[in-house]
Design a protein around this motif. Structure first.
Motif, mmCIF file in Angstrom:
data_model
loop_
_atom_site.group_PDB
_atom_site.id
_atom_site.type_symbol
_atom_site.label_atom_id
_atom_site.label_comp_id
_atom_site.label_asym_id
_atom_site.label_seq_id
_atom_site.Cartn_x
_atom_site.Cartn_y
_atom_site.Cartn_z
ATOM 1 N N ALA A 8 0.940 -1.228 0.158
ATOM 2 C CA ALA A 8 -0.180 -0.042 0.094
ATOM 3 C C ALA A 8 0.712 1.275 -0.007
ATOM 4 O O ALA A 8 0.754 2.274 -0.812
ATOM 5 N N LEU A 9 1.946 1.091 0.791
ATOM 6 C CA LEU A 9 2.850 2.440 0.765
ATOM 7 C C LEU A 9 3.432 2.675 -0.370
ATOM 8 O O LEU A 9 3.713 3.822 -0.831
ATOM 9 N N PHE A 46 0.980 4.109 -3.034
ATOM 10 C CA PHE A 46 0.821 5.408 -2.882
ATOM 11 C C PHE A 46 1.800 6.103 -3.115
ATOM 12 O O PHE A 46 1.634 7.406 -3.706
ATOM 13 N N ALA A 47 3.045 5.875 -2.667
ATOM 14 C CA ALA A 47 4.444 6.718 -2.785
ATOM 15 C C ALA A 47 4.716 7.071 -4.418
ATOM 16 O O ALA A 47 4.955 8.128 -4.785
ATOM 17 N N VAL A 48 4.373 6.026 -5.277
ATOM 18 C CA VAL A 48 4.451 5.913 -6.547
ATOM 19 C C VAL A 48 3.691 7.110 -7.205
ATOM 20 O O VAL A 48 3.977 7.726 -8.205
ATOM 21 N N ILE A 98 1.862 9.385 -5.787
ATOM 22 C CA ILE A 98 2.302 10.816 -5.588
ATOM 23 C C ILE A 98 3.318 11.349 -6.453
ATOM 24 O O ILE A 98 3.408 12.644 -6.579
ATOM 25 N N LEU A 99 4.425 10.394 -6.610
ATOM 26 C CA LEU A 99 5.486 10.902 -7.265
ATOM 27 C C LEU A 99 5.153 11.359 -8.585
ATOM 28 O O LEU A 99 5.534 12.290 -9.199
ATOM 29 N N ILE A 154 3.569 14.837 -8.504
ATOM 30 C CA ILE A 154 4.832 15.746 -8.226
ATOM 31 C C ILE A 154 5.400 15.967 -9.728
ATOM 32 O O ILE A 154 5.719 17.379 -9.770
ATOM 33 N N CYS A 155 5.820 15.077 -10.326
ATOM 34 C CA CYS A 155 6.334 15.269 -11.692
ATOM 35 C C CYS A 155 5.262 15.940 -12.488
ATOM 36 O O CYS A 155 5.815 17.039 -13.393
ATOM 37 N N ILE A 185 3.199 18.135 -11.807
ATOM 38 C CA ILE A 185 3.060 19.744 -11.201
ATOM 39 C C ILE A 185 4.440 20.176 -11.531
ATOM 40 O O ILE A 185 4.451 21.402 -12.113
ATOM 41 N N ALA A 186 5.532 19.606 -11.450
ATOM 42 C CA ALA A 186 6.668 20.340 -11.947
ATOM 43 C C ALA A 186 6.820 20.492 -13.374
ATOM 44 O O ALA A 186 7.434 21.641 -13.637
#
Lengths: 167, 92
Positions: A10-11, A14-16, A18-19, A22-23, A25-26
């Motif tokens: 799960a972690l 979720f982390a990927v 969100i990554l 982020i990319c 938005i960047a």
């Protein structure tokens, strides 16, 4: 949540995810940068201008390229690929583009440059239409980001002409 | 972990990852360094892993109350008899 494996999965998922956000938005933040590139190209010399054995014209030029592409670099830029193309019209083709020189600019510091060079790639026509031909020299650039879409643009400089006779 | 602990761990994971992402983006954008953003986010992921995945005691504060073994012995499991099941199926 019943075991290590379940929580770890799960972690990680979720982390990927969100990554990826982020990319995205960047990459989007690039739209807010103000870009004002400038360039000038001078033809210093026509080295030679001949008709090849196959019947195609060929020119060798010495160019002086001055450019300031520093404003194209943002935090999300990996490198900028720039090239100079000669563009002209013939009776056979509506648009001919011949690439004369290119460079990869990896950093902002190298983006403001002055270079005097004979053409890196051969300027050969499809035919023998180059005598007295008017042509544009265009500086194209492709901005390659670290994440996101690559975009390209150009500056067109017109007013160049080849001599009327072979040399 | 117990049920309350699992819920707490899941919520902590989501919140910590979001906070790490926001901080990473803000610092990266302010310093105009993509690398900083990635490093901060990676650090945040590792920290979240250390906090939410292992079985820390704080996630076990409401332990489940299993049935006492002496109670279970009062109600023995029924024994399976093979002959009777065959008769049932023929009746149907």
């Amino acid at each position: 949540m019943h075991s290590f494996g379940y929580r770890a999965n799960a972690l990680l998922t979720f982390a990927v995810t969100i990554l990826a956000f982020i990319c995205a938005i960047a990459s989007f933040s690039d739209k807010f940068s103000n870009q004002t590139p400038s360039a000038q190209i001078q033809i210093l010399n026509i080295n030679w201008f001949q008709k090849q054995p196959h019947g195609n014209d060929e020119v060798s030029l010495t160019l002086n390229v001055t450019a300031d592409l520093q404003s194209l670099f943002t935090w999300n830029t990996k490198q900028v690929f720039a090239f100079v193309a000669a563009e002209y019209e013939t009776s056979k083709n509506a648009l001919n583009q011949v690439s004369l020189w290119d460079a990869i600019i990896p950093e902002k510091e190298h983006a403001k440059f002055w270079i005097q060079i004979s053409n890196k790639y051969r300027f050969i026509d499809q035919g023998h239409n180059l005598r007295g031909k008017d042509f544009n020299l265009t500086l194209h650039w492709h901005v390659m980001p670290k994440t996101g879409k690559m975009f390209a643009d150009k500056i067109v400089m017109s007013g160049y002409q080849l001599p009327n006779a072979y040399r | 972990m117990d049920w309350q602990g699992q819920k707490l761990a899941e919520q902590l994971m989501q919140i910590l990852l979001l906070i790490a992402a926001v901080m990473a983006f803000v610092v990266g954008y302010a310093t105009a360094s993509f690398r900083t953003m990635m490093l901060i986010y990676a650090g945040g992921v590792v920290l979240t892993t250390l906090i939410t995945i292992p079985n820390w005691p704080c996630f076990n504060r409401h332990p489940l109350k299993w049935l006492d073994p002496s109670e279970a012995e009062k109600y023995p499991k029924p024994e399976v008899v093979a002959v009777s099941s065959k008769k049932k199926s023929s009746k149907k």
